[in-house]
Design a protein around this motif. Structure first.
Motif, PDB file in Angstrom:
ATOM      1  N   SER A  66       0.826  -1.216   0.000  1.00  0.00           N
ATOM      2  CA  SER A  66       0.000   0.000   0.000  1.00  0.00           C
ATOM      3  C   SER A  66       0.853   1.257   0.000  1.00  0.00           C
ATOM      4  N   LEU A  67       1.979   1.234   0.715  1.00  0.00           N
ATOM      5  CA  LEU A  67       2.807   2.435   0.849  1.00  0.00           C
ATOM      6  C   LEU A  67       3.526   2.810  -0.440  1.00  0.00           C
ATOM      7  N   THR A 108      -4.918   8.532   5.357  1.00  0.00           N
ATOM      8  CA  THR A 108      -4.723   8.274   3.935  1.00  0.00           C
ATOM      9  C   THR A 108      -5.881   8.820   3.116  1.00  0.00           C
ATOM     10  N   THR A 130      -3.184   3.447  -2.372  1.00  0.00           N
ATOM     11  CA  THR A 130      -2.870   3.171  -0.970  1.00  0.00           C
ATOM     12  C   THR A 130      -4.132   2.955  -0.153  1.00  0.00           C
TER      13      THR A 130
END
Length: 422
Positions: free
Chosen positions: A233-234, A296, A389
Protein backbone atom coordinates in the motif's frame (compact mmCIF):
# COMPACT_ATOMS: atom_id res chain seq x y z
CA UNK A 1 -21.87 11.97 45.94
CA UNK A 2 -18.45 10.53 45.28
CA UNK A 3 -15.67 11.51 47.64
CA UNK A 4 -13.06 10.36 45.16
CA UNK A 5 -11.41 13.17 43.26
CA UNK A 6 -11.40 12.74 39.49
CA UNK A 7 -8.05 11.66 38.09
CA UNK A 8 -5.81 14.53 37.14
CA UNK A 9 -5.50 14.97 33.39
CA UNK A 10 -2.23 13.83 31.89
CA UNK A 11 0.20 16.72 31.43
CA UNK A 12 0.24 18.10 27.94
CA UNK A 13 3.05 16.88 25.75
CA UNK A 14 5.35 19.62 24.49
CA UNK A 15 8.21 19.38 22.05
CA UNK A 16 10.38 21.00 24.68
CA UNK A 17 9.76 17.97 26.92
CA UNK A 18 10.57 15.63 24.04
CA UNK A 19 13.80 17.39 23.07
CA UNK A 20 14.74 17.78 26.74
CA UNK A 21 14.62 14.01 27.29
CA UNK A 22 18.06 12.37 27.51
CA UNK A 23 19.76 11.84 24.16
CA UNK A 24 16.73 12.87 22.06
CA UNK A 25 18.19 16.14 20.74
CA UNK A 26 21.50 14.43 19.95
CA UNK A 27 19.86 11.50 18.16
CA UNK A 28 17.42 13.64 16.18
CA UNK A 29 20.01 16.29 15.31
CA UNK A 30 22.63 13.71 14.40
CA UNK A 31 20.18 11.78 12.24
CA UNK A 32 19.05 14.90 10.40
CA UNK A 33 22.66 15.95 9.82
CA UNK A 34 23.70 12.48 8.74
CA UNK A 35 20.73 12.24 6.37
CA UNK A 36 21.34 15.61 4.72
CA UNK A 37 23.41 13.76 2.08
CA UNK A 38 20.16 12.08 0.99
CA UNK A 39 19.08 15.44 -0.35
CA UNK A 40 22.56 16.69 -1.24
CA UNK A 41 24.38 13.78 -2.90
CA UNK A 42 22.11 13.32 -5.95
CA UNK A 43 22.27 17.04 -6.75
CA UNK A 44 26.02 17.25 -6.10
CA UNK A 45 26.65 14.19 -8.29
CA UNK A 46 24.59 15.70 -11.10
CA UNK A 47 26.42 19.05 -10.90
CA UNK A 48 29.81 17.33 -10.78
CA UNK A 49 28.99 15.19 -13.82
CA UNK A 50 27.85 18.14 -15.94
CA UNK A 51 30.79 20.30 -14.81
CA UNK A 52 33.12 17.45 -15.85
CA UNK A 53 31.78 17.49 -19.41
CA UNK A 54 29.10 14.80 -19.20
CA UNK A 55 25.58 15.42 -20.43
CA UNK A 56 22.63 16.07 -18.13
CA UNK A 57 21.33 12.63 -19.07
CA UNK A 58 24.50 10.97 -17.81
CA UNK A 59 24.49 13.07 -14.65
CA UNK A 60 20.86 12.20 -14.07
CA UNK A 61 21.69 8.52 -14.50
CA UNK A 62 24.45 8.77 -11.89
CA UNK A 63 22.05 10.47 -9.47
CA UNK A 64 19.36 7.86 -10.07
CA UNK A 65 21.84 5.01 -9.55
CA UNK A 66 22.93 6.49 -6.22
CA UNK A 67 19.37 6.85 -4.96
CA UNK A 68 18.30 3.42 -6.22
CA UNK A 69 21.31 1.68 -4.69
CA UNK A 70 20.70 3.41 -1.37
CA UNK A 71 17.05 2.32 -1.33
CA UNK A 72 17.66 -1.27 -2.38
CA UNK A 73 20.29 -1.81 0.31
CA UNK A 74 18.05 -0.63 3.16
CA UNK A 75 16.59 -4.04 4.13
CA UNK A 76 20.01 -5.71 4.12
CA UNK A 77 21.45 -3.04 6.40
CA UNK A 78 18.37 -3.21 8.63
CA UNK A 79 18.79 -6.96 8.99
CA UNK A 80 22.48 -6.48 9.84
CA UNK A 81 21.56 -3.99 12.58
CA UNK A 82 19.04 -6.45 14.03
CA UNK A 83 21.80 -9.06 14.14
CA UNK A 84 24.86 -7.07 15.19
CA UNK A 85 23.64 -3.75 16.62
CA UNK A 86 23.62 -0.25 15.18
CA UNK A 87 27.17 1.03 15.65
CA UNK A 88 28.62 -2.01 13.87
CA UNK A 89 26.66 -1.03 10.76
CA UNK A 90 26.46 2.77 10.93
CA UNK A 91 30.15 3.58 11.34
CA UNK A 92 31.64 1.39 8.57
CA UNK A 93 28.83 2.43 6.22
CA UNK A 94 29.42 6.14 6.88
CA UNK A 95 33.18 5.84 6.44
CA UNK A 96 32.84 4.00 3.13
CA UNK A 97 30.08 6.29 1.82
CA UNK A 98 32.03 9.46 2.69
CA UNK A 99 35.28 8.15 1.24
CA UNK A 100 33.63 7.27 -2.07
CA UNK A 101 31.88 10.65 -2.38
CA UNK A 102 35.20 12.42 -1.81
CA UNK A 103 36.91 10.13 -4.34
CA UNK A 104 34.29 10.65 -7.06
CA UNK A 105 35.80 13.87 -8.52
CA UNK A 106 39.08 12.00 -9.13
CA UNK A 107 37.42 9.22 -11.13
CA UNK A 108 37.59 11.18 -14.37
CA UNK A 109 41.36 11.39 -14.12
CA UNK A 110 42.04 7.80 -13.13
CA UNK A 111 39.20 5.62 -14.40
CA UNK A 112 36.61 7.37 -16.49
CA UNK A 113 32.87 6.63 -16.57
CA UNK A 114 33.23 3.01 -15.47
CA UNK A 115 34.99 3.93 -12.24
CA UNK A 116 32.56 6.81 -11.63
CA UNK A 117 29.61 4.45 -12.01
CA UNK A 118 31.15 1.98 -9.57
CA UNK A 119 31.85 4.72 -7.00
CA UNK A 120 28.29 6.05 -7.27
CA UNK A 121 26.65 2.63 -6.94
CA UNK A 122 28.82 1.42 -4.05
CA UNK A 123 28.48 4.81 -2.36
CA UNK A 124 24.70 4.49 -2.52
CA UNK A 125 24.81 0.92 -1.21
CA UNK A 126 26.91 2.13 1.73
CA UNK A 127 24.67 5.06 2.74
CA UNK A 128 24.06 4.66 6.52
CA UNK A 129 20.52 3.45 7.41
CA UNK A 130 19.97 6.24 9.91
CA UNK A 131 16.22 6.59 9.42
CA UNK A 132 15.39 2.97 10.22
CA UNK A 133 17.90 3.01 13.05
CA UNK A 134 16.36 6.04 14.71
CA UNK A 135 12.86 4.57 14.55
CA UNK A 136 14.16 1.44 16.28
CA UNK A 137 15.77 3.56 19.04
CA UNK A 138 12.70 5.54 20.10
CA UNK A 139 11.12 2.84 22.33
CA UNK A 140 14.29 2.47 24.40
CA UNK A 141 15.01 6.20 24.59
CA UNK A 142 11.42 7.29 25.30
CA UNK A 143 9.53 4.63 27.29
CA UNK A 144 6.52 6.99 27.67
CA UNK A 145 4.26 6.24 24.65
CA UNK A 146 3.06 9.85 24.49
CA UNK A 147 6.60 11.24 24.26
CA UNK A 148 7.45 8.57 21.73
CA UNK A 149 4.39 9.51 19.67
CA UNK A 150 5.48 13.16 19.62
CA UNK A 151 9.09 12.25 18.79
CA UNK A 152 7.99 10.06 15.88
CA UNK A 153 5.82 12.86 14.49
CA UNK A 154 8.65 15.39 14.87
CA UNK A 155 11.13 13.00 13.29
CA UNK A 156 8.83 12.22 10.36
CA UNK A 157 7.75 15.81 9.82
CA UNK A 158 11.29 17.12 9.53
CA UNK A 159 12.23 14.69 6.75
CA UNK A 160 10.92 16.89 3.98
CA UNK A 161 13.10 19.75 5.12
CA UNK A 162 16.16 17.69 4.20
CA UNK A 163 15.16 17.91 0.56
CA UNK A 164 14.81 21.68 0.77
CA UNK A 165 17.95 22.52 2.74
CA UNK A 166 20.14 19.89 1.06
CA UNK A 167 19.80 20.99 -2.58
CA UNK A 168 20.02 24.67 -1.61
CA UNK A 169 23.24 24.03 0.29
CA UNK A 170 24.73 22.12 -2.65
CA UNK A 171 23.78 24.89 -5.06
CA UNK A 172 25.41 27.49 -2.81
CA UNK A 173 28.62 25.49 -2.41
CA UNK A 174 28.87 24.68 -6.12
CA UNK A 175 28.33 28.33 -6.98
CA UNK A 176 30.80 29.69 -4.45
CA UNK A 177 33.43 26.98 -5.00
CA UNK A 178 32.81 23.96 -7.25
CA UNK A 179 30.83 20.68 -7.27
CA UNK A 180 33.81 18.80 -5.80
CA UNK A 181 33.59 21.03 -2.72
CA UNK A 182 29.87 20.27 -2.50
CA UNK A 183 30.64 16.55 -2.57
CA UNK A 184 33.27 16.96 0.15
CA UNK A 185 30.87 18.86 2.43
CA UNK A 186 28.19 16.24 1.74
CA UNK A 187 30.61 13.52 2.81
CA UNK A 188 31.66 15.42 5.93
CA UNK A 189 28.09 16.07 7.07
CA UNK A 190 27.16 12.42 6.59
CA UNK A 191 30.14 11.25 8.60
CA UNK A 192 29.70 13.76 11.44
CA UNK A 193 25.96 13.14 11.77
CA UNK A 194 26.31 9.37 11.67
CA UNK A 195 29.11 9.43 14.25
CA UNK A 196 26.96 11.54 16.59
CA UNK A 197 24.27 8.86 16.47
CA UNK A 198 26.40 5.71 16.35
CA UNK A 199 28.65 6.76 19.25
CA UNK A 200 25.76 7.75 21.52
CA UNK A 201 25.04 5.38 24.44
CA UNK A 202 21.52 4.46 23.24
CA UNK A 203 22.78 3.41 19.82
CA UNK A 204 25.80 1.54 21.19
CA UNK A 205 23.69 -0.37 23.73
CA UNK A 206 20.66 -1.04 21.55
CA UNK A 207 19.71 -4.61 20.75
CA UNK A 208 16.37 -5.87 19.42
CA UNK A 209 13.96 -7.06 22.10
CA UNK A 210 13.53 -10.84 21.84
CA UNK A 211 11.67 -11.26 25.12
CA UNK A 212 8.48 -12.26 23.32
CA UNK A 213 10.26 -15.25 21.83
CA UNK A 214 11.16 -16.78 25.19
CA UNK A 215 9.32 -19.98 25.95
CA UNK A 216 7.67 -20.10 22.53
CA UNK A 217 8.65 -21.06 19.05
CA UNK A 218 10.25 -17.92 17.61
CA UNK A 219 8.50 -16.27 14.70
CA UNK A 220 11.07 -15.36 12.11
CA UNK A 221 9.01 -14.81 8.96
CA UNK A 222 8.73 -11.12 8.16
CA UNK A 223 6.55 -11.37 5.05
CA UNK A 224 3.22 -12.02 6.79
CA UNK A 225 0.05 -10.99 4.92
CA UNK A 226 -0.39 -7.89 7.09
CA UNK A 227 3.20 -6.66 6.68
CA UNK A 228 3.23 -7.41 2.96
CA UNK A 229 -0.04 -5.61 2.25
CA UNK A 230 1.01 -2.63 4.36
CA UNK A 231 4.23 -2.24 2.39
CA UNK A 232 2.46 -2.74 -0.95
CA UNK A 233 0.00 0.00 0.00
CA UNK A 234 2.81 2.43 0.85
CA UNK A 235 4.17 2.28 -2.69
CA UNK A 236 1.17 4.45 -3.57
CA UNK A 237 2.34 7.14 -1.13
CA UNK A 238 5.75 7.18 -2.79
CA UNK A 239 4.10 7.19 -6.22
CA UNK A 240 2.15 10.33 -5.29
CA UNK A 241 5.29 12.10 -4.09
CA UNK A 242 7.30 11.19 -7.20
CA UNK A 243 4.48 12.25 -9.52
CA UNK A 244 4.10 15.54 -7.63
CA UNK A 245 7.78 16.35 -8.11
CA UNK A 246 7.55 15.86 -11.88
CA UNK A 247 4.25 17.72 -12.03
CA UNK A 248 5.94 20.71 -10.37
CA UNK A 249 8.60 20.68 -13.09
CA UNK A 250 5.93 20.58 -15.79
CA UNK A 251 4.15 23.48 -14.07
CA UNK A 252 7.41 25.44 -14.14
CA UNK A 253 7.74 24.86 -17.88
CA UNK A 254 4.10 25.61 -18.65
CA UNK A 255 4.15 28.96 -16.83
CA UNK A 256 7.81 29.73 -17.63
CA UNK A 257 8.65 30.13 -13.94
CA UNK A 258 11.64 27.93 -13.17
CA UNK A 259 11.35 28.50 -9.42
CA UNK A 260 8.07 26.56 -9.32
CA UNK A 261 10.05 23.33 -9.70
CA UNK A 262 11.47 23.99 -6.23
CA UNK A 263 8.74 26.07 -4.63
CA UNK A 264 5.94 23.51 -5.06
CA UNK A 265 7.85 20.60 -3.44
CA UNK A 266 9.00 23.03 -0.74
CA UNK A 267 5.38 23.95 0.03
CA UNK A 268 4.54 20.24 0.21
CA UNK A 269 7.43 19.68 2.66
CA UNK A 270 6.46 22.66 4.80
CA UNK A 271 2.92 21.30 4.98
CA UNK A 272 4.33 17.94 6.09
CA UNK A 273 6.41 19.61 8.79
CA UNK A 274 3.50 21.66 10.16
CA UNK A 275 1.15 18.68 10.02
CA UNK A 276 3.64 16.61 11.99
CA UNK A 277 3.97 19.29 14.66
CA UNK A 278 0.21 19.49 15.10
CA UNK A 279 -0.27 15.73 15.09
CA UNK A 280 2.44 15.04 17.63
CA UNK A 281 1.19 17.48 20.24
CA UNK A 282 -1.81 15.39 21.28
CA UNK A 283 -2.79 11.79 21.88
CA UNK A 284 -5.31 10.42 19.41
CA UNK A 285 -8.03 7.90 20.14
CA UNK A 286 -8.71 4.79 18.10
CA UNK A 287 -6.39 2.15 16.74
CA UNK A 288 -3.35 2.91 14.65
CA UNK A 289 -4.97 1.11 11.70
CA UNK A 290 -7.99 3.38 11.84
CA UNK A 291 -5.84 6.51 12.06
CA UNK A 292 -3.76 5.27 9.14
CA UNK A 293 -6.83 4.77 6.95
CA UNK A 294 -8.40 8.11 7.92
CA UNK A 295 -5.14 9.98 7.31
CA UNK A 296 -4.72 8.27 3.93
CA UNK A 297 -8.25 9.27 2.95
CA UNK A 298 -7.43 12.88 3.87
CA UNK A 299 -4.15 12.62 1.95
CA UNK A 300 -6.14 11.48 -1.10
CA UNK A 301 -8.68 14.28 -0.73
CA UNK A 302 -5.88 16.83 -0.55
CA UNK A 303 -4.86 16.06 -4.14
CA UNK A 304 -8.29 16.67 -5.69
CA UNK A 305 -7.84 20.46 -6.10
CA UNK A 306 -5.05 19.77 -8.60
CA UNK A 307 -7.62 18.27 -10.97
CA UNK A 308 -8.97 21.80 -11.50
CA UNK A 309 -5.58 22.68 -13.04
CA UNK A 310 -4.90 25.64 -10.73
CA UNK A 311 -2.44 28.41 -11.53
CA UNK A 312 0.99 28.67 -9.90
CA UNK A 313 -0.02 30.39 -6.67
CA UNK A 314 -3.10 28.25 -6.08
CA UNK A 315 -1.14 25.09 -6.90
CA UNK A 316 1.60 25.98 -4.44
CA UNK A 317 -0.97 26.52 -1.69
CA UNK A 318 -2.91 23.38 -2.64
CA UNK A 319 -0.04 20.92 -2.22
CA UNK A 320 0.46 21.96 1.40
CA UNK A 321 -2.79 20.15 2.31
CA UNK A 322 -1.79 16.61 1.28
CA UNK A 323 1.65 17.40 2.66
CA UNK A 324 0.09 18.02 6.07
CA UNK A 325 -1.34 14.49 6.13
CA UNK A 326 1.78 12.78 4.79
CA UNK A 327 3.51 12.85 8.16
CA UNK A 328 0.47 11.28 9.85
CA UNK A 329 0.31 8.51 7.25
CA UNK A 330 4.01 7.68 7.57
CA UNK A 331 4.02 7.90 11.39
CA UNK A 332 1.03 5.55 11.63
CA UNK A 333 2.66 3.21 9.11
CA UNK A 334 5.70 2.95 11.36
CA UNK A 335 3.52 2.17 14.38
CA UNK A 336 1.64 -0.46 12.39
CA UNK A 337 4.93 -1.98 11.26
CA UNK A 338 6.17 -2.09 14.84
CA UNK A 339 3.04 -3.99 15.90
CA UNK A 340 3.09 -6.43 12.97
CA UNK A 341 6.79 -7.23 12.61
CA UNK A 342 8.20 -10.24 14.49
CA UNK A 343 10.48 -9.67 17.46
CA UNK A 344 14.06 -9.06 16.53
CA UNK A 345 13.34 -7.90 12.99
CA UNK A 346 11.78 -4.46 13.40
CA UNK A 347 14.74 -2.53 12.01
CA UNK A 348 14.66 -4.68 8.89
CA UNK A 349 10.90 -4.11 8.68
CA UNK A 350 11.39 -0.34 8.92
CA UNK A 351 13.94 -0.59 6.13
CA UNK A 352 11.44 -2.42 3.91
CA UNK A 353 8.92 0.35 4.64
CA UNK A 354 11.43 2.94 3.47
CA UNK A 355 12.17 0.86 0.37
CA UNK A 356 8.45 0.54 -0.43
CA UNK A 357 7.95 4.30 -0.43
CA UNK A 358 11.15 4.80 -2.42
CA UNK A 359 10.16 2.24 -5.05
CA UNK A 360 6.78 3.88 -5.44
CA UNK A 361 8.43 7.28 -5.78
CA UNK A 362 10.63 5.99 -8.58
CA UNK A 363 7.59 4.56 -10.39
CA UNK A 364 5.66 7.80 -9.96
CA UNK A 365 8.56 9.81 -11.29
CA UNK A 366 8.92 7.57 -14.33
CA UNK A 367 5.23 7.55 -15.28
CA UNK A 368 4.78 11.25 -14.61
CA UNK A 369 7.72 11.97 -16.90
CA UNK A 370 5.92 10.21 -19.74
CA UNK A 371 2.68 12.10 -19.10
CA UNK A 372 4.23 15.51 -18.37
CA UNK A 373 2.84 17.00 -21.59
CA UNK A 374 -0.73 16.07 -20.61
CA UNK A 375 -1.71 18.54 -17.87
CA UNK A 376 -4.80 16.75 -16.55
CA UNK A 377 -3.20 13.30 -16.50
CA UNK A 378 -0.08 14.69 -14.84
CA UNK A 379 -2.14 16.46 -12.17
CA UNK A 380 -4.21 13.31 -11.52
CA UNK A 381 -1.28 10.97 -10.87
CA UNK A 382 -0.68 11.96 -7.20
CA UNK A 383 -4.35 11.28 -6.44
CA UNK A 384 -4.10 7.95 -8.26
CA UNK A 385 -1.20 6.90 -6.04
CA UNK A 386 -3.05 7.93 -2.88
CA UNK A 387 -6.18 6.11 -4.07
CA UNK A 388 -4.16 2.93 -4.55
CA UNK A 389 -2.87 3.17 -0.97
CA UNK A 390 -6.34 3.72 0.45
CA UNK A 391 -7.82 0.83 -1.55
CA UNK A 392 -5.17 -1.64 -0.37
CA UNK A 393 -5.45 -0.49 3.25
CA UNK A 394 -9.22 -0.88 3.24
CA UNK A 395 -8.93 -4.36 1.75
CA UNK A 396 -6.20 -5.30 4.26
CA UNK A 397 -7.64 -3.77 7.42
CA UNK A 398 -8.47 -7.17 8.93
CA UNK A 399 -4.90 -8.33 8.36
CA UNK A 400 -3.51 -5.17 9.89
CA UNK A 401 -5.66 -5.52 13.00
CA UNK A 402 -5.78 -3.17 15.96
CA UNK A 403 -2.22 -1.91 16.13
CA UNK A 404 -0.58 -1.64 19.48
CA UNK A 405 2.44 0.19 20.76
CA UNK A 406 4.67 -2.67 21.82
CA UNK A 407 8.22 -1.75 22.56
CA UNK A 408 10.60 -3.56 20.25
CA UNK A 409 13.93 -2.11 21.31
CA UNK A 410 15.68 -1.95 24.64
CA UNK A 411 18.90 -0.89 26.26
CA UNK A 412 21.20 -3.77 26.88
CA UNK A 413 22.25 -3.97 30.50
CA UNK A 414 25.99 -3.57 31.04
CA UNK A 415 26.36 -7.17 32.25
CA UNK A 416 24.32 -8.67 29.44
CA UNK A 417 25.98 -11.20 27.22
CA UNK A 418 27.02 -10.46 23.70
CA UNK A 419 24.14 -10.57 21.25
CA UNK A 420 24.19 -13.52 18.88
CA UNK A 421 22.53 -13.68 15.53
CA UNK A 422 19.68 -16.20 15.24
Amino acid sequence: MSLTAPPAPAPRITYGAVLGSPYVARLLGGTLTGRLPNGMAPVAILLWATASGSSIAVGGLFSALYGLASALAQPVKGRLMDRHGQSAVHLPAALLNSALLVALPFSGTYGGPGLATALVVVGGLAAPPLEAGLRALWPSVLPDPRLRHAALALDTGTQGLLYIVGPLLVAALASAYNPAAALAVTAALGLVGTAAVALSPPSRRWRPDRSKDRGTAPVRRLATPGVTLLFVSLTGIGFAIGAMNVWSVSMAGRYEQDMLAGIIPAAFSVGSFVGGLIYGRRTWSGTTTRRLIVATAAFLGGWFPLLALPGPYAATAAVALPGAFLTIVVACAYLATDALAPSGRTTEAYAWLILSIGAGQAAGTALAGRLAEHPLASAALPAAGAAFTLTVLLAARRCLGPSGHAQRGRHRRPDAGRHKAP
